[in-house]
Motif scaffolding. Structure first.
Motif, PDB file in Angstrom:
ATOM      1  N   PHE A  31       0.852  -1.182   0.000  1.00 28.36           N
ATOM      2  CA  PHE A  31       0.000   0.000   0.000  1.00 28.36           C
ATOM      3  C   PHE A  31       0.892   1.238   0.000  1.00 28.36           C
ATOM      4  O   PHE A  31       1.050   1.899   1.023  1.00 28.36           O
ATOM      5  N   ALA A  41      -4.938   7.519   3.292  1.00 24.98           N
ATOM      6  CA  ALA A  41      -4.639   6.695   2.121  1.00 24.98           C
ATOM      7  C   ALA A  41      -5.024   7.432   0.853  1.00 24.98           C
ATOM      8  O   ALA A  41      -5.990   8.204   0.843  1.00 24.98           O
ATOM      9  N   GLY A  46      -6.293   1.278   0.077  1.00 25.62           N
ATOM     10  CA  GLY A  46      -5.492   1.740   1.213  1.00 25.62           C
ATOM     11  C   GLY A  46      -6.363   2.214   2.356  1.00 25.62           C
ATOM     12  O   GLY A  46      -6.086   1.946   3.526  1.00 25.62           O
TER      13      GLY A  46
END
Length: 159
Positions: A31, A41, A46
């Motif tokens: 990620f 994210a 993510g």
């Protein structure tokens, strides 16, 4: 999407283990868009992984980049201080990933005499690296589930 289903299953397994156990999870989670300082994210996958980490009260230990400047290989734990000395070292075999090592403080079940403990301090690391470098990883993993891949890696390491 098969990849999404695998990620969701891994998330469920991690959360299930976190419910009643001290847990340390390590591995390549890939990620690159997660900012580990803010837990933000850059994409939906993510964000879902961050939600899983927060729901399991997991902390990301270490911030050493393991591939191309990104923190992809994570060491997660659900208790403060249970993981120490996280570091990214040399490259792993012929891959472009750096080896990540760490020490964890965990209780063990003294009542289970069948547990086999390996003394990795006595391992011939140079020989192990060379043998792992020579493996055809794609062939070893092809068509296998995450659990089967883990068992393959484990067998290679303890043989």
């Amino acid at each position: 999407n098969c990849q999404r289903e695998i990620e969701e299953q891994i998330g469920r397994e991690i959360l299930d283990r976190c419910k009643s156990n001290r847990v340390v999870v390590g591995g390549g989670f890939n990620f690159p868009d997660i900012d580990w300082d803010s837990l933000r994210a850059g994409d939906l996958d993510g964000a879902e992984f961050v939600r899983c980490i927060q729901e399991g009260f997991l902390m990301q230990y270490g911030d050493s980049p393991s591939r191309e400047g990104a923190v992809l290989d994570l060491v997660l734990g659900n208790e403060p201080g249970q993981v120490v000395e996280v570091s990214a070292g040399e490259r792993f075999g012929s891959s472009d990933y750096n080896l990540v090592s760490f020490r964890a403080h965990l209780d063990r079940d003294e009542g289970n005499p069948r547990v086999r403990e390996l003394n990795w301090g006595k391992a011939n690391n140079d020989n192990m690296r060379q043998e792992l470098k020579n493996l055809d990883w794609m062939q070893l993993f092809e068509g296998k589930s995450t659990s089967a891949i883990f068992e393959s890696i484990k067998r290679q390491l303890i043989r």
